[in-house]
Each structure stands twice: as structure tokens, then as C-alpha cells.
Design a protein around this motif. Structure first.
Motif, mmCIF file in Angstrom:
data_model
loop_
_atom_site.group_PDB
_atom_site.id
_atom_site.type_symbol
_atom_site.label_atom_id
_atom_site.label_comp_id
_atom_site.label_asym_id
_atom_site.label_seq_id
_atom_site.Cartn_x
_atom_site.Cartn_y
_atom_site.Cartn_z
ATOM 1 N N GLU A 89 0.834 -1.117 0.084
ATOM 2 C CA GLU A 89 0.107 0.059 0.046
ATOM 3 C C GLU A 89 0.805 1.353 0.098
ATOM 4 O OE1 GLU A 89 -3.729 2.006 2.747
ATOM 5 O OE2 GLU A 89 -2.893 -0.044 3.414
ATOM 6 N N TYR A 90 0.531 2.086 -0.524
ATOM 7 C CA TYR A 90 1.213 3.536 -0.818
ATOM 8 C C TYR A 90 -0.105 4.375 -0.893
ATOM 9 C CZ TYR A 90 4.064 7.481 -1.944
ATOM 10 O OH TYR A 90 4.544 8.593 -2.054
ATOM 11 N N PHE A 109 2.057 7.296 3.290
ATOM 12 C CA PHE A 109 1.783 5.952 4.118
ATOM 13 C C PHE A 109 2.471 4.882 3.236
ATOM 14 C CE2 PHE A 109 -0.738 2.133 4.983
ATOM 15 C CZ PHE A 109 -0.466 2.075 6.633
ATOM 16 N N VAL A 110 3.214 3.932 3.843
ATOM 17 C CA VAL A 110 3.878 2.822 3.279
ATOM 18 C C VAL A 110 3.574 1.734 3.841
ATOM 19 C CG1 VAL A 110 6.041 1.656 2.255
ATOM 20 C CG2 VAL A 110 5.666 4.086 1.995
ATOM 21 N N ARG A 111 2.912 0.465 3.445
ATOM 22 C CA ARG A 111 2.864 -0.679 3.964
ATOM 23 C C ARG A 111 3.584 -1.791 3.204
ATOM 24 N NH1 ARG A 111 -1.459 -4.722 4.133
ATOM 25 N NH2 ARG A 111 -2.935 -3.461 2.895
ATOM 26 N N SER A 135 5.072 8.964 7.002
ATOM 27 C CA SER A 135 6.103 10.004 6.966
ATOM 28 C C SER A 135 5.604 11.236 6.551
ATOM 29 C CB SER A 135 7.213 9.577 6.167
ATOM 30 O OG SER A 135 8.289 10.559 6.220
ATOM 31 N N ALA A 136 5.449 12.318 7.301
ATOM 32 C CA ALA A 136 5.121 13.779 7.169
ATOM 33 C C ALA A 136 6.066 14.734 6.278
ATOM 34 C CB ALA A 136 4.365 14.355 8.457
ATOM 35 N N ARG A 149 8.928 9.791 1.378
ATOM 36 C CA ARG A 149 8.726 8.356 0.920
ATOM 37 C C ARG A 149 10.040 7.636 1.316
ATOM 38 N NH1 ARG A 149 7.315 8.989 -4.514
ATOM 39 N NH2 ARG A 149 9.413 9.284 -5.232
ATOM 40 N N ALA A 150 11.049 8.133 1.109
ATOM 41 C CA ALA A 150 12.468 7.535 1.171
ATOM 42 C C ALA A 150 12.509 7.058 2.879
ATOM 43 C CB ALA A 150 13.713 8.171 0.862
#
Length: 177
Positions: A89-90, A109-111, A135-136, A149-150
Motif C-alpha cells: 500500500e502507498y 503511508f507505506v505498507r 511519514s509527514a 517516501r524514502a
């Protein structure tokens, strides 16, 4: 005389600190006597529309293995253990607005999930694991989303690798059999 003992004590402490700080490694062990690990190119779940996350997750997983696992990172074709990662998910979210109702901060958001396979036996080692991270970032600089994102991918990768190589995780799966 006191001055000399203080000087030698501080020198010894400094030498100890330098020796301990150099080459620090978490040294997570290898399941089943494996001697190497490889990272397979990450995949993207079909529902994830954002492109380009797979190589970033692959790189982050590789860095996490180098930093946290006490095995050399080698090509998948030569590795005893192989990590297979998937971006699940992104997404982006609405964030903080100023008094003029302009968006000034948001987040990504990364899952992701990962599995550890033993190439020698062709079987999974332990259960698949998942990790996720928000990550804001501020909208004042166009590069902030890429940095966020990184950061999220690095955090997710480290969490996945720690969960996959945690010694207790292997024992729990073996005792459940």
C-alpha cells in the motif's frame, strides 16, 4: 601522580569508545546455518498505483540487511537465504492547513511485507511479516515528498528485516509445528 592516573584513565576510556564505535553491527544471526543472504527485486501489489516503489524498497531492504544482519549480502542466485519484499500500500493523506485553508503539510503511508526463503531447501523460513509507516512532510519544497517516501521505506525495510531475522521468530515457528 593523580594527574597521570586521570590522564591514563581518560585515554583508556577514549580508546574503548573508539573501538566499540567503529564497525558497529547488530549481528542478527542466520537461521539454519545459512552463510549468505540475497534480496530479490521487490514486487508491487496490483492495487498499488504508484510506480517506482519497488526498486526503492529493494534498495532499502539491502541497506537494512547490510546494517543489521551478520551475513554477507550476495546475488540472489548465490544466496542461501532470499528476502522477497512486496509493496502492499502507498497513499497520501490530507494534512495541516493554515488559516487561509491552504495545505501546508501532508504525509505518505507505506505498507509492505517480506518473506524469508531458504534457497537450499526451497522452503519459507518463518512466517511472512508486515510493516507500515506514515511519514509527514511540508509542502514548501517539492522534494519533500520524495524524502518522506524514502524515510518511510527505510523504516519499513528495517522493521521487516529485524522481524525476519529475529532469533525468537524462528523458534516460535518451529515450536508451533
Amino acid at each position: 601522580m593523580k594527574r597521570r592516573s586521570w590522564h591514563s584513565s581518560s585515554t583508556a576510556c577514549l580508546a574503548l569508545f573508539v573501538c566499540c564505535a567503529c564497525g558497529w553491527h547488530a549481528g542478527l544471526g542466520a537461521p539454519g546455518g545459512a552463510r549468505s543472504v540475497g534480496i530479490e527485486a521487490a514486487q508491487r501489489d496490483g492495487k498499488v498505483l504508484e510506480r517506482g516503489l519497488e526498486p526503492e524498497l529493494t534498495d532499502a531492504l539491502s541497506e537494512a540487511v547490510v546494517d543489521w544482519v551478520d551475513l554477507p549480502l550476495v546475488r540472489v542466485s548465490q544466496a542461501d537465504l532470499v528476502v522477497r519484499g512486496t509493496v502492499l500500500e502507498y497513499r497520501r493523506r490530507g494534512g495541516v492547513r493554515n488559516t487561509d485553508n491552504e495545505l501546508v503539510e501532508t504525509a505518505v503511508f507505506v505498507r509492505a511485507s517480506a518473506e524469508l526463503f531458504d534457497r537450499r531447501t526451497g522452503k519459507a523460513v518463518g512466517a511472512p511479516v508486515q510493516a507500515q509507516e506514515w511519514s509527514a512532510f511540508g509542502l514548501d519544497d517539492p522534494g519533500n515528498e520524495e524524502d518522506a517516501r524514502a524515510r518511510a521505506l527505510r523504516h519499513v525495510a528495517v522493521s521487516l528485516i529485524l522481524d525476519l531475522f529475529e532469533p525468537r521468530a524462528e523458534k516460535t515457528v518451529e515450536s508451533a509445528r
